[in-house]
Design a protein around this motif. Sequence first.
Motif, short mmCIF file in Angstrom:
data_model
loop_
_atom_site.label_atom_id
_atom_site.label_comp_id
_atom_site.label_asym_id
_atom_site.label_seq_id
_atom_site.Cartn_x
_atom_site.Cartn_y
_atom_site.Cartn_z
N ASP A 161 0.79 -1.27 0.08
CA ASP A 161 0.01 -0.03 0.00
C ASP A 161 0.81 1.33 -0.19
N SER A 162 1.83 1.01 0.71
CA SER A 162 2.81 2.53 0.68
C SER A 162 3.14 2.65 -0.47
N LYS A 179 0.61 4.34 -2.96
CA LYS A 179 0.24 5.53 -2.86
C LYS A 179 1.31 6.61 -3.62
N ASP A 180 2.35 6.16 -3.94
CA ASP A 180 3.36 7.05 -4.72
C ASP A 180 3.22 6.40 -6.20
N PRO A 224 -0.01 5.12 -8.23
CA PRO A 224 -1.27 4.74 -7.94
C PRO A 224 -1.66 3.84 -9.22
#
Length: 274
Positions: free
Chosen positions: A236-237, A240-241, A243
């Motif tokens: 997920d991290s 975030k950068d 998508p």
Amino acid sequence: MIMSVYLLVDNGSKQPDATLYLRCLATQLSKHTGQTIHPVSLQHADAISAEQLDGTPAKVFSEFLRGHLEEGEREFVVLPLFFGLSRAITSFIPEEVARLQSEYPDLSVKLAPVTWPLPEGESRLGQIVFDHIRQARETAGPDTHVVLVDHGSPSPKITEVRQGIARLLKEQHALNVDQAVMERREGREYDFNGELLVNWLREQAEQGVTSVIVAMLFFLPGRHAGPRGDVEEICDSVVKDYPQLNYRITPLICEHPLLLDILRDRIATTEQCL
């Protein structure tokens, strides 16, 4: 005839799901073998409240053995839910057994082989991983990039397990996979672990890859694996950068029925006495 007490042993977690899944696996294995298999963690699980464990508190390894020793039991068979010979098996278990033997000299503990014994390995473990990848590809697509991920260990022997499974996937299933670790210690002496998952994901995204499969080399859910675990948080991290990157995480090893066959056969080949 003296009957042995059988333990299915994991490292242990403070997350309730790990103990609940271990109990479920032990119940299934009991039916599969005709033996009563007790789910026991080496450490940590006794910190979980009974309310989170359906009202039954967990007992860790030494506490479990001592309780049965006090009831007159003397022979135990330990079935390790471990991929390879980690320090938990080579150090922790023998040390705890030796400590108890100072009080109970007639204590006998036999240790079954791990799921991927070196050097021969275990083809059925490779089949489990392949089946899970194939399942994920049904929705992700046949050309989706795949990475085989384990926890990361300071022991090269544990990394050899992941490498062996990756090699088996290529040789028996014509499937090429990359490899990564969830975490690793700093320093060049731990370069044998390979690449961090977070770095692999970022590299894929920067190369324009939009879909990846994270093949899990974890037995049970807990702090690292399963919903809201560390692996999912790492993915997920990165999303975030980036998508545009989609990921799918495969099921855990405990969710495949072949694991029961592997564990049943490990019990049958138990020879080593600590």
